[in-house]
Write an enzyme that holds these catalytic residues in place. Structure first.
Site, short mmCIF file in Angstrom:
data_model
loop_
_atom_site.label_atom_id
_atom_site.label_comp_id
_atom_site.label_asym_id
_atom_site.label_seq_id
_atom_site.Cartn_x
_atom_site.Cartn_y
_atom_site.Cartn_z
N ASP A 288 -49.38 -20.10 -12.23
CA ASP A 288 -49.09 -19.85 -13.62
C ASP A 288 -47.76 -20.54 -13.96
OD1 ASP A 288 -49.86 -16.92 -15.61
OD2 ASP A 288 -49.08 -18.89 -16.19
C1 GLC Z 1 -48.86 -18.70 -19.52
C2 GLC Z 1 -49.95 -17.72 -19.20
C3 GLC Z 1 -51.23 -18.34 -18.70
C4 GLC Z 1 -51.41 -19.72 -19.31
C5 GLC Z 1 -50.29 -20.58 -18.79
C6 GLC Z 1 -50.39 -22.03 -19.30
O1 GLC Z 1 -47.63 -18.21 -19.11
O2 GLC Z 1 -49.64 -16.66 -18.31
O3 GLC Z 1 -52.30 -17.44 -19.02
O4 GLC Z 1 -52.67 -20.26 -18.94
O5 GLC Z 1 -49.00 -20.05 -19.11
O6 GLC Z 1 -50.10 -22.09 -20.63
#
Ligand code: GLC
Length: 712
Positions: A288
């Site tokens: 993440d």
């Molecule tokens: C965010 C979210 C995740 C998302 C990622 C990319 O922090 O937790 O769900 O896909 O970043 O944007």
């Protein structure tokens, strides 16, 4: 395993330098650089501290440009981008990767296509209330067609985090509190996103998230700890991710949270033993955003280098924008802190997905011509269908709804005018101004709208949460209707006119006052681009509300987490004092899981259970006792009444069927409930199916059911 692809992976690995290998693990987000003299983070702090105004912040941001780090790309130090949402930029960057790097390895572009790309459909929590896997697959396919036209290869979806605590803002992004619903929803989305052929230009790899059990954060506070028994983890949370592996998902995103003290980003037991060894997943994992670096905040890694080493060794393949991998792994490899085997494994997983998607043969999938089809009337029609099917009729006193178009309606609430609020969280690819507002939809449908409540025969109150009150980093410690919205309702109630509430929200809300005082409540969630048209169709009866809740609506925040599949306890709550309940709040929810009314009514009878060779067959008759043709979501819940290893929930959803029933007619519905699905994990973590009594509950929601017992 595709032998040819595996040979191609090995051949490429043999050619790659360690630096090029580490470069494949780097996912870059377009970062903001601008005329401002300080870092973006510092600029934010300056605004938060009031050292610059919001207007000044906005002006400076307007000077920012995206930095795509082309020089790093040319040097083979980038393998992927997050957040490239247009064909021109995607093709330009891909051209550098393919034509200007030493080995010409194509990029894979990731993007958050959560519930539509340009044609925004209802938030996942809403769409789950349709109880309709075919619909979920169709909207997933539509999203893939739109997003791949703009160069997206992989979406960071489906999110299948079972969420039982309505305080958590991200409950909006998944299929609610039930593990079966999240499993079916996730598998349908994987099929929809990926299609039949990963090499097709409109195939979009699914990246299942957030692995795992992010929805169980303590106190519903985002990013907080997750701590539970392995039995509960495997029974109530992991099956939805497993269902996505079985549906063929090609990527996984470990969650921000820890599980029992080990952050998912560095959790080798989770990412290797469970995901790969037990479940056979052979795709790629991508962290993440910044999550690898945040293992230092977790306290599990001393510094960024240690976080990088732990994550790689634990089974993390790609680093989303923390730069921990690109900054540290080459050195760590030289110093023997990580093995070439671990590095080759990570690069191999990423190359496997790139080969499977045919990106080496066809790196330029983005097409300005295909972008023309985004937000087409056909796509809007599907969004309209989804919005209608996602709505849940919670109350309808004296059959106030549907209204005739001649009814003098006063439309209250700013949400009725704010089309952009209708997208809900995670509509990052959608431009402003594309949603049909409630007012626009009603007018287009021919409604008689009056200017004052005094002139009105009926008041429609469009109230609820704005879209930024749910989604990521949007936990609420009080899930009642926001105060300003309650004021609108009270003002309308004081007119003495009938008030029908249209509720917009990204989570279950504690709405006992509305439940008591409103004459009708239509739960619309955040319904997407066709919001106004869907609500007009429902309000005027051109469409029938058929949705059912996939989350429990508590009386008050203090009951959270509140969910239907609870255990009985030794002192089940009741009127006697010494039982499990609250002094100041009813034990039951305002609206239970599975609940939803319609413009007709249904009667259940003739429940039967048969013990067959491998399954129970459960049968029931459902009659449409109203005057309108309807479609009922018949639900079948099971309780293991004789488990001796561990206590079991009072009921669990095991099957459902959506049945069209003409007015006055009956339909027989039957469910096959395999014995193999009735097991649980005993004290030693063995999955067991015990003989004995099983109770079946069948009905139109989880609370009002016919009941029958059967013996295994
Ligand atoms: C965010 C979210 C995740 C998302 C990622 C990319 O922090 O937790 O769900 O896909 O970043 O944007």
């Amino acid at each position: 395993m595709n032998e040819i692809i595996e040979q191609r992976i090995q051949k490429l690995l043999y050619q790659m330098t360690p630096e090029e290998k580490v470069g494949q693990l780097q996912q870059c987000g377009p970062s903001l650089v601008g005329a401002f003299e300080v870092s973006f983070e510092e600029l934010l702090n300056m605004m938060f501290d009031g050292r610059i105004s919001q207007e000044e912040f906005g002006r400076l941001m307007g000077t920012a440009k995206q930095d795509y780090h082309e020089e790093d790309l040319r040097a083979g130090r980038i393998g992927s981008y997050n957040g490239i949402g247009d064909a021109e930029t995607a093709n330009r960057l891909q051209k550098i990767a393919v034509e200007e790097t030493r080995l010409g390895i194509p990029l894979i572009f990731g993007y958050d296509v959560i519930h539509g790309f340009k044609t925004i459909t209802p938030i996942p929590l809403a769409e789950s209330c349709a109880f309709d896997p075919h619909l979920w697959e169709r909207t997933g396919r539509m999203a893939a067609r739109e997003a791949t036209a703009s160069g997206v290869h992989m979406t960071f979806a489906p999110m299948v985090d079972v969420a039982k605590d309505a305080r958590w803002g991200r409950v909006s992004e998944g299929a609610g509190e039930d593990v079966l619903m999240n499993s079916l929803y996730g598998a349908a989305k994987v099929r929809g996103f990926q299609g039949e052929d990963l090499t097709a230009e409109d195939a979009m790899a699914a990246c299942v998230k957030h692995f795992a059990a992010y929805g169980a954060v303590e106190a519903g506070r985002d990013y907080n700890r997750v701590d539970m028994s392995l039995q509960r983890l495997f029974e109530e949370y992991l099956p939805s991710y497993k269902a996505c592996v079985d549906a063929g998902a090609r990527a996984f995103m470990p969650a921000f949270n820890d599980i029992n003290g080990v952050p998912c980003s560095v959790n080798g037991w989770l990412l290797k033993k469970v995901l790969r060894e037990q479940w056979g997943f052979d795709g790629m994992t991508v962290s993440d955003a910044n999550a690898i670096a945040e293992c230092v905040n977790h306290g599990i890694a001393e510094d960024r280098r240690e976080a990088a080493v732990q994550a790689l060794e634990a089974g993390m393949d790609m680093d989303m924008t923390s730069n921990c991998f690109i900054e540290n792994l080459t050195e760590a490899l030289k110093d023997g802190e990580v093995s070439m085997e671990a590095l080759d494994r990570a690069v191999g997983d990423i190359l496997r997905v790139k080969f499977e998607m045919g990106l080496f043969e066809h790196p330029y999938r983005a097409s300005a011509e295909r972008e023309e089809a985004q937000l087409s009337q056909e796509n809007r029609a599907l969004a309209l269908e989804a919005a209608v099917k996602s709505a849940v009729l919670l109350k309808n006193e004296k059959e106030l709804l549907p209204l005739s178009k001649q009814t003098k309606i006063f439309l209250a609430g700013e949400l009725a005018e704010q089309g952009d609020e209708m997208t809900g969280a995670w509509a990052i690819g959608a431009p402003g101004g594309i949603c049909v507002s409630v007012r626009e939809g009603l007018i287009k449908a021919g409604a008689v709208l009056v200017d004052t409540s005094e002139e009105a025969e009926v008041i429609l109150a469009a109230i609820g949460e704005h879209k930024d009150q749910s989604g990521e980093a949007s936990s609420r410690a009080d899930i009642s209707l926001p105060a300003d919205q309650m004021e609108i309702f009270k003002a309308m109630k004081q007119t003495g006119k009938p008030v029908a509430v249209i509720l917009f929200n990204g989570r279950p809300l504690a709405i006992p006052e509305l439940a008591e005082q409103a004459d009708a409540i239509l739960e619309a969630w955040h319904p997407g681009v066709e919001a106004g048209n869907a609500l007009a169709a429902l309000v005027f009866g051109e469409a029938m509300p058929t949705g059912k809740l996939t989350t429990t609506f508590p009386y008050t925040t203090g009951q959270c987490p509140m969910y239907y599949a609870h255990i009985n306890t030794g002192r089940p709550g009741g009127r006697a004092k010494f039982t499990s309940k609250y002094l100041d709040t009813p034990l039951e929810p305002v609206y239970p899981f599975g609940y939803g009314l319609s413009y007709t009514s249904y009667e259940y009878s003739g429940l039967q259970a048969e013990e067959l060779e491998e399954a129970f067959r459960i049968s029931v008759t459902v009659k449409n006792t109203g005057s309108r043709d309807g479609e009922e979501i018949v639900q079948c819940y099971v309780q293991d009444a004789a488990a001796t290893g561990r206590v079991r929930p009072v009921r669990q959803l095991k099957a459902f069927e959506k049945v069209k029933i003409p007015a006055g007619e009956s339909r027989a519905v039957s469910f096959m409930i395999p014995y193999s699905g009735l097991g649980y994990y005993d004290r030693e973590m063995n999955y067991v199916v015990e003989e004995g009594e099983f109770r079946f509950y069948v009905g139109g929601d989880s609370a009002n059911c016919l009941e029958i017992s059967a013996q295994l």
